[in-house]
Scaffold this motif. Structure first.
Motif, PDB file in Angstrom:
ATOM      1  N   UNK A 175       0.814  -1.209   0.000  1.00 40.14           N
ATOM      2  CA  UNK A 175       0.000   0.000   0.000  1.00 40.14           C
ATOM      3  C   UNK A 175       0.852   1.266   0.000  1.00 40.14           C
ATOM      4  N   UNK A 176       2.088   1.152   0.449  1.00 39.47           N
ATOM      5  CA  UNK A 176       2.972   2.319   0.523  1.00 39.47           C
ATOM      6  C   UNK A 176       3.139   2.993  -0.836  1.00 39.47           C
ATOM      7  N   UNK A 177       3.121   2.186  -1.910  1.00 43.34           N
ATOM      8  CA  UNK A 177       3.323   2.733  -3.249  1.00 43.34           C
ATOM      9  C   UNK A 177       2.162   3.611  -3.699  1.00 43.34           C
ATOM     10  N   UNK A 178       1.035   3.502  -3.023  1.00 41.84           N
ATOM     11  CA  UNK A 178      -0.149   4.268  -3.426  1.00 41.84           C
ATOM     12  C   UNK A 178      -0.126   5.703  -2.906  1.00 41.84           C
ATOM     13  N   UNK A 179       0.723   5.967  -1.909  1.00 43.07           N
ATOM     14  CA  UNK A 179       0.855   7.327  -1.357  1.00 43.07           C
ATOM     15  C   UNK A 179      -0.522   7.919  -1.042  1.00 43.07           C
ATOM     16  N   UNK A 180      -1.226   7.248  -0.157  1.00 45.76           N
ATOM     17  CA  UNK A 180      -2.603   7.630   0.153  1.00 45.76           C
ATOM     18  C   UNK A 180      -2.703   8.953   0.919  1.00 45.76           C
ATOM     19  N   UNK A 181      -3.704   9.738   0.556  1.00 44.81           N
ATOM     20  CA  UNK A 181      -4.101  10.941   1.291  1.00 44.81           C
ATOM     21  C   UNK A 181      -5.552  10.741   1.726  1.00 44.81           C
ATOM     22  N   UNK A 182      -5.927  11.328   2.863  1.00 46.17           N
ATOM     23  CA  UNK A 182      -7.285  11.153   3.371  1.00 46.17           C
ATOM     24  C   UNK A 182      -7.943  12.475   3.750  1.00 46.17           C
ATOM     25  N   UNK A 183      -9.204  12.564   3.370  1.00 48.01           N
ATOM     26  CA  UNK A 183     -10.057  13.622   3.909  1.00 48.01           C
ATOM     27  C   UNK A 183     -10.873  13.013   5.038  1.00 48.01           C
ATOM     28  N   UNK A 184     -10.755  13.592   6.228  1.00 46.81           N
ATOM     29  CA  UNK A 184     -11.487  13.123   7.402  1.00 46.81           C
ATOM     30  C   UNK A 184     -12.535  14.164   7.752  1.00 46.81           C
ATOM     31  N   UNK A 185     -13.813  13.832   7.657  1.00 54.15           N
ATOM     32  CA  UNK A 185     -14.858  14.838   7.875  1.00 54.15           C
ATOM     33  C   UNK A 185     -14.873  15.336   9.314  1.00 54.15           C
ATOM     34  N   UNK A 186     -15.159  16.626   9.456  1.00 53.60           N
ATOM     35  CA  UNK A 186     -15.360  17.171  10.793  1.00 53.60           C
ATOM     36  C   UNK A 186     -16.745  16.741  11.274  1.00 53.60           C
TER      37      UNK A 186
END
Length: 277
Positions: A175-186
């Motif tokens: 999964x490291x190769x995917x360079x994930x970013x996340x939006x976490x809702x308030x």
């Protein structure tokens, strides 16, 4: 202590716009993104889902994360990956439709890269120690001034970590190769009991709340974007390209779409990616 914790907490989530605008200004001043991947990409498996994103925005939903054999964690989020266009075809397992938005839009909307760990990771050990300390001393900690902020920070850290190796349909992937970013809702404190930010399933016990919530697509407010924020769009073939142009034109107007296509918006097909990149 409480004032210090509150200030850190504000930087990490309660006042994201101010912090990220400062960060964005610094990045722009140093031209940091010029030679890097300057977009984040979101895959989706169906045309109707991509059309819904264009018309309404991204609705956060519960995504499964496995941290141990005995529990599954479902985190409310929208997931993106920070990969080059040439690599886009490598991740079509997540869907043959996709949308890429600018890194500037990501920063302004407090979308963050995740931190990857492995079994021997110092970060994982540190997190386990901190979490264990909190869980084993709940009663004593209730009397500590500022403990709610500490809980909040620990919870935020938990939502931004990911195992390097994950199972996807029986296939172990890096999964490291995917360079994930996340939006976490308030999520407002009053809403957390109804729609919590994290659901935990222990020992494969299917809690009714999890069953009712994890597949619901519209529990949280959508994450919006403008036409100017879009850099790339991905569809399987030219037939869907025509439908996509109609969808964009209906949403943003034919004139605005034409201008954005002229100024750099790319609509790609998976067939094109396989041959040309």
């Amino acid at each position: 202590m409480k004032d210090t914790i509150s200030k850190i907490s504000e930087l990490l989530g309660k006042q994201p716009e101010g912090f990220n605008r400062l960060l964005l200004s610094d990045l722009e001043a140093r031209n940091v993104w010029k030679k890097q991947v300057n977009h984040i990409f979101h895959y989706t498996p169906k045309w109707d889902y991509l059309k819904g994103i264009i018309n309404e925005g991204f609705y956060p939903s519960y995504s499964e994360e496995v941290f141990s054999e005995n529990e599954k964690i479902y985190i409310a989020m929208v997931s993106f990956c920070n990969i080059a266009i040439a690599q886009t075809n490598d991740y079509l397992r997540y869907g043959k439709f996709g949308i890429g938005l600018s890194i500037e839009w990501a920063l302004i909307n407090n979308i963050n890269p995740v931190h990857y760990f492995h079994d021997q990771s110092i970060f994982k050990k540190l997190y386990n120690q901190v979490s264990g300390l909190i869980l084993n001393n709940l009663e004593e900690l209730k009397a500590v001034e500022g403990i709610d902020e500490i809980y909040s920070l620990n919870r935020m850290m938990f939502k931004l970590i990911k195992n390097m190796s994950v199972d996807f349909d029986g296939l172990l992937i890096n999964a490291y190769q995917e360079r994930e970013w996340r939006y976490l809702p308030h999520i407002d404190a009053l809403e957390k009991d109804k729609n919590p930010d994290i659901l935990i399933e222990y020992e494969h016990q299917h809690d009714a709340l999890i069953l009712n919530r994890k597949n619901d697509q519209k529990l949280f407010e959508p994450l919006k974007f403008d036409l100017s924020d879009i850099k790339y769009l991905l569809v399987p073939d030219d037939q869907y390209r025509n439908q996509l142009v109609d969808c964009l034109s209906n949403k943003f107007g034919a004139k605005s779409l034409k201008e954005h296509l002229t100024s750099g918006l790319l609509i790609l097909t998976s067939e094109q990616l396989a041959l040309d990149f």
